[in-house]
Design a protein around this motif. Structure first.
Motif, PDB file in Angstrom:
ATOM      1  N   SER A 767      20.194   1.178 -23.972  1.00  0.00           N
ATOM      2  CA  SER A 767      19.978  -0.054 -23.235  1.00  0.00           C
ATOM      3  C   SER A 767      19.863   0.221 -21.732  1.00  0.00           C
ATOM      4  O   SER A 767      18.985  -0.309 -21.053  1.00  0.00           O
ATOM      5  N   TYR A 770      16.686   1.909 -20.856  1.00  0.00           N
ATOM      6  CA  TYR A 770      15.585   0.945 -20.912  1.00  0.00           C
ATOM      7  C   TYR A 770      15.498   0.189 -19.589  1.00  0.00           C
ATOM      8  O   TYR A 770      14.417   0.009 -19.016  1.00  0.00           O
ATOM      9  N   SER A 774      12.396   0.409 -17.090  1.00  0.00           N
ATOM     10  CA  SER A 774      11.721  -0.840 -16.752  1.00  0.00           C
ATOM     11  C   SER A 774      11.607  -0.985 -15.235  1.00  0.00           C
ATOM     12  O   SER A 774      10.569  -1.383 -14.699  1.00  0.00           O
ATOM     13  N   GLN A 867       9.808   3.722 -23.904  1.00  0.00           N
ATOM     14  CA  GLN A 867      10.349   3.200 -25.174  1.00  0.00           C
ATOM     15  C   GLN A 867      10.904   1.819 -24.906  1.00  0.00           C
ATOM     16  O   GLN A 867      11.654   1.609 -23.946  1.00  0.00           O
ATOM     17  N   VAL A 868      10.559   0.940 -25.742  1.00  0.00           N
ATOM     18  CA  VAL A 868      11.012  -0.436 -25.572  1.00  0.00           C
ATOM     19  C   VAL A 868      11.750  -0.867 -26.846  1.00  0.00           C
ATOM     20  O   VAL A 868      11.238  -0.675 -27.951  1.00  0.00           O
ATOM     21  N   GLU A 869      12.928  -1.388 -26.636  1.00  0.00           N
ATOM     22  CA  GLU A 869      13.717  -1.860 -27.788  1.00  0.00           C
ATOM     23  C   GLU A 869      13.424  -3.340 -27.969  1.00  0.00           C
ATOM     24  O   GLU A 869      13.632  -4.153 -27.062  1.00  0.00           O
TER      25      GLU A 869
END
Length: 871
Positions: A767, A770, A774, A867-869
């Motif tokens: 997290s 990310y 971002s 990578q996107v969750e």
DNA sequence: CTGCATCAGGTGTCTTTGAACCCA
DNA sequence: TTGGGTTCTTTGACACCTGATGCA
């Protein structure tokens, strides 16, 4: 109350003495012609305070307090603080630390500082005060006591070592041979006596006494065997040397002999009996404990005096005996007839009662010894030594009164084993220096008369040692408190005792031959040696122990307070009781005296339970104490009618004779038996109810609750917290059958929690990454749009400045991931900046599902990927 | 002067089983 | 709402030892 008031008065007076005493210091240090009072008054005027001049009878502390108040922040005050002691210093500290040590601080105020110092304090000299007699008493702290005990032990060890050295020197064959060559032929027949008795030793001791004299009290720092050889040659020497020569002579004549030494050790307790400190009189030369305790009396009056008056040479005694008669009220000519003081009759009676009560017969020897006591010289007589050889111009320090009083204390003598005494033989006291035989009963009195306390009497033989103090003291209870703790002493002596025991027992002595003047010692070890050694040593131990049983009853009540053998009811603590109340050994001031072994310790039921014991059914309390307790009082107010409250106001105590092994409750049907508080007191494993186990695992109670297993918190003790004692719990108590289930469940739960924790951490890491990426992308986009040529953006590696990025990356795995990502980001960003105006176009290349969503990997043509969750 | 009894203060040891509040 | 965790605050009675004092 009067006494207390008086003591307070005295305290004030002492304070005044302090002031005056320091004034004396000032007088001493202020040598530059300054008046004693003028500067003081001047300063007082400058302060504008009336406290300036000390007025006799006014509390000094008050003055100083006023002074401090007035001088706060003033220059005079600073001067005061700066020269004497810091102004912030507590006056109590000053009292305690500075005033007492006059000599040390006197020098501190010398020179230019002294005037300034004087300016800061107001004093008045009182010439009538006698400062030399000022006695400042300070209660010994725990540290003082520890230090004193350590010094005591070290001193004891040093004296033990010294004794062993002397003992070894006594075995020197050359010295022994030389001694034998001096002994008249008829005396040599002594060795042939099969059953040696004390009486048969008389001629030999007489001969020795007439040929060897003590001429010095302290030995030079010389190798002892050499000093001994010199003493042999000169036929005079120190107490040690002459006593050692006597032992060497006995051994040379094939007699079993010990060198016995009274170890005059520094006191065990701080500040106690300082007058007896062996090294005190050495004028601070700090070598006392390694020397003869009487070193400080080296140069007392060198008037030639005849040697000690031997019992066997009684004709020499008359004159001194007359002196004795006048000087020592307790003694008479060679009689040592004890003064019949108050209580002596009672003492005699109690002695008899004690003997009869303890069912121990006084041996005939003891009676005989008592009878022969009359034939021994007084302690004072023992003190006489020849000093004529001392140079009159000796530069040694002059003897102090205290030191002088130690002259003649019996410090060294011999013990000879006389197989003809008793049926089993006996060690006989032989003081050849003073020509005494069998005078063990006199040693204590003689030592006391010479201000030497008899605490340790150690016999040396075979390079070993044995404590034989019991043989020489009549009142052990007086000595015991001044001796080091018994276990330590026993431990120290254990190996030495073994050596001593081997050396003094079990050798069969064959008649010797005296060919051409050379003494041939023939000792054949018996096959029964080991048996004899054991028997002889044990018999002596028994003899010494037995003496305790016919130790007389003290005549004063105080002595029973900590008496190891006897007890008075009045000195019992509230948790003690006499049980059984017989036999009564005697009476002291009308109070019955019981055996110490009859003193029983009482405890409450709970206390006994902690030791795995319980009170038998139908036993009444041996003692009931009233409890004066706040909570009980409050309880009484609240609930006057309750019987429980009434019983709570008392403490019922039980003795050991009322107990039986604790019968613990059994766990039934998986239910743990609990106490009133719903817990189990686990003082020890003994207290666990049958069929239960104590599981000391954190938060295991939660698991037991979850599994619906009956449990009880395990209370393991108390700790004092927040002003009250609170119970300390450690784990739970459950029935044994649930132990494995619980442990398995605990292990499983533990594993599950660890997995959960790990996953949670991973999610957290992802997290945060990310979020980081971002933000990087956003930054990049902004750069592309608005600030692509900004100097710090192109080609630079993006550093991890996000606060979130540094957290939760403690593990090595995470660290590696971080490094990889850093590289990736660096490459990507670098690459992207080369393309200048390139705008990433992300294409989904990978999608993997997670528990709560999916992880999507997107990649641009330039190679930049994120990578996107998706949740 | 010494030893003993008594007293009082200092020191060290033993005693011992909450309650209010916050937060998940 | 409830159960678990945290924080608050920091004893006091008594045995024993020691020194002072008075008395014999």
């Amino acid at each position: 109350m009067r006494g207390r008031r008086d003591s307070k008065k005295q305290k004030v007076s002492e304070d005044q003495v302090h002031v005056s005493g320091d004034a004396e210091k000032l007088q001493r240090t202020n040598q530059s012609g300054l008046s004693q009072k003028i500067p003081v008054k001047r300063h007082a005027a400058s302060l504008g305070k009336s406290c300036g001049v000390a007025h006799s009878g006014v509390n000094r502390k008050q003055d100083v307090a006023e002074h401090e108040e007035g001088s706060e922040g003033d220059t005079p005050g600073e001067q005061y603080g700066g020269n004497g002691f810091p102004i912030s210093m507590n006056m109590e500290e000053i009292n305690d630390s500075d005033w007492e040590d006059g000599s040390a601080h006197a020098s501190k105020y010398k020179g230019s500082d002294s005037e300034a110092f004087i300016n800061g304090i107001t004093v008045e000299l009182n010439p009538l005060q006698d400062f030399s007699h000022r006695k400042i008493k300070r209660r010994a702290s725990t540290e003082d006591k520890e230090v004193a005990e350590l010094v005591h032990k070290v001193h004891l060890l040093c004296l033990l070592a010294r004794g062993r050295i002397i003992d070894k020197a006594c075995d020197d064959p050359l010295i022994q041979a030389s001694l034998l060559s001096l002994v008249p032929a008829q005396l040599l027949k002594l060795s042939e006596i099969q059953k040696l008795t004390g009486v048969s030793l008389h001629p030999l001791i007489s001969w020795f006494h007439s040929h060897f004299k003590v001429t010095r009290l302290s030995s030079e720092e010389k190798f002892f065997p050499s000093a001994m050889a010199q003493a042999l040659e000169a036929k005079h020497g120190t107490l040690e040397e002459i006593a050692a020569l006597s032992v060497a002579l006995f051994r040379a004549m094939n007699l079993t002999a010990r060198f016995v030494s009274l170890l005059d050790v520094v006191p065990l307790k701080p500040g106690v009996d300082k007058g007896d400190l062996p090294f005190k009189g050495a004028q601070g030369k700090a070598k006392g404990i390694f020397k003869n305790p009487t070193v400080m009396i080296d140069s007392f009056n060198p008037k030639p005096v005849s040697p000690a008056q031997p019992t066997l040479c009684s004709d020499k005694n008359n004159e001194d005996s007359k002196k004795l008669k006048s000087s020592n009220a307790t003694n008479e000519i060679n009689g040592f007839q004890e003064l019949k003081r108050k209580g002596d009759a009672e003492y005699e009676m109690q002695m008899e009662m004690a003997l009869s009560a303890t069912a121990f017969e006084v041996s005939e020897d003891a009676v005989a010894a008592k009878a022969t006591n009359d034939s021994f010289p007084s302690p004072t007589t023992l003190g006489r030594i020849t000093t004529g050889l001392l140079p009159s111009s000796s530069s040694q320090p002059v003897a102090t009164a205290v030191g002088a009083s130690k002259i003649g204390a019996p410090l060294h003598w011999a013990e000879v084993y006389c197989s003809g005494e008793n049926s089993i033989g006996k060690w006989v006291h032989v003081d050849a220096i003073n020509g005494l035989l069998g005078g063990e009963e006199r040693v204590e009195a003689a030592a006391a008369a010479c201000k030497t306390s008899l605490r340790y009497v150690v016999a040396f033989a075979g390079y070993g040692a044995k404590d034989v103090t019991r043989r020489y003291c009549r009142r052990w209870y007086r000595i015991a408190p001044h001796r080091v703790n018994t276990p330590w002493w026993d431990e120290v002596l254990a190996p030495l005792k073994e050596l001593e025991s081997r050396a003094t027992g079990g050798s069969i002595k064959l008649p010797f031959t005296n060919d051409s003047g050379l003494h041939q010692e023939m000792v054949v070890e018996s096959s029964m040696k080991s048996e004899f050694v054991a028997t002889g040593s044990i018999l002596e131990d028994m003899e010494l122990e037995t003496r305790a049983f016919y130790e007389p009853l003290p005549t004063n009540q105080q002595a029973y307070r900590n008496h190891p053998l006897y007890a008075l009811e009045r000195w019992l603590t509230k948790y003690q009781v006499i049980h059984p109340k017989n036999p009564i050994l005697g009476f002291c001031n009308g109070f019955p005296v019981y055996r110490r072994s009859c003193v029983q310790i009482l405890k409450t039921k709970e206390k006994w339970m902690r030791e795995g014991l319980q009170v038998r059914h139908n036993e009444f309390p041996a003692k009931v104490l009233k409890r004066i307790d706040k909570s009980v009082k409050e309880q009484l107010h609240e609930d006057d009618d309750s019987e429980e409250t009434n019983s709570g106001g008392t403490i019922e105590l039980f003795g050991k004779w009322q107990l039986e092994p604790l019968s613990l409750l059994h766990a039934v049907n998986g239910i743990v038996p609990k106490n009133d508080r719903g817990q189990v007191d686990v003082w020890s494993e003994k207290c666990l109810p049958h069929g239960t186990v104590h599981l000391k695992l954190p938060r295991i109670f939660a698991l037991a609750k979850k599994l619906e297993i009956d449990y009880a918190p395990a209370m393991v003790g108390f700790e004092f917290r927040n002003g009250r004692s609170v119970p300390v719990y450690d784990g739970i108590v459950v029935c044994s059958e649930f132990k494995d289930i619980l442990l398995e469940a605990y292990a499983e739960e533990k594993g599950r929690k660890e997995t959960e924790e790990r996953k949670r951490n991973e999610r957290e890491v992802i997290s945060r990454w990310y979020q980081l990426l971002s933000s990087i992308i956003t930054r990049q986009r902004l750069n592309n749009c608005y600030g692509s040529r900004q100097p710090n953006s192109p080609g630079k590696v993006v550093t991890l400045t996000s606060g979130a990025s540094n957290e939760n990356l403690s593990t090595s795995q995470q660290h590696v991931e971080k490094m990889e990502l850093e590289q990736h980001i660096a490459v990507s960003v670098s690459h992207s900046t080369e393309e200048h105006d390139h705008e990433h176009m992300f294409v989904t290349v990978k999608k993997c599902s997670l528990e709560n969503g999916s992880l999507v990997t997107k990649r641009c043509q330039c190679g930049f990927s994120v990578q996107v969750e998706e949740i």
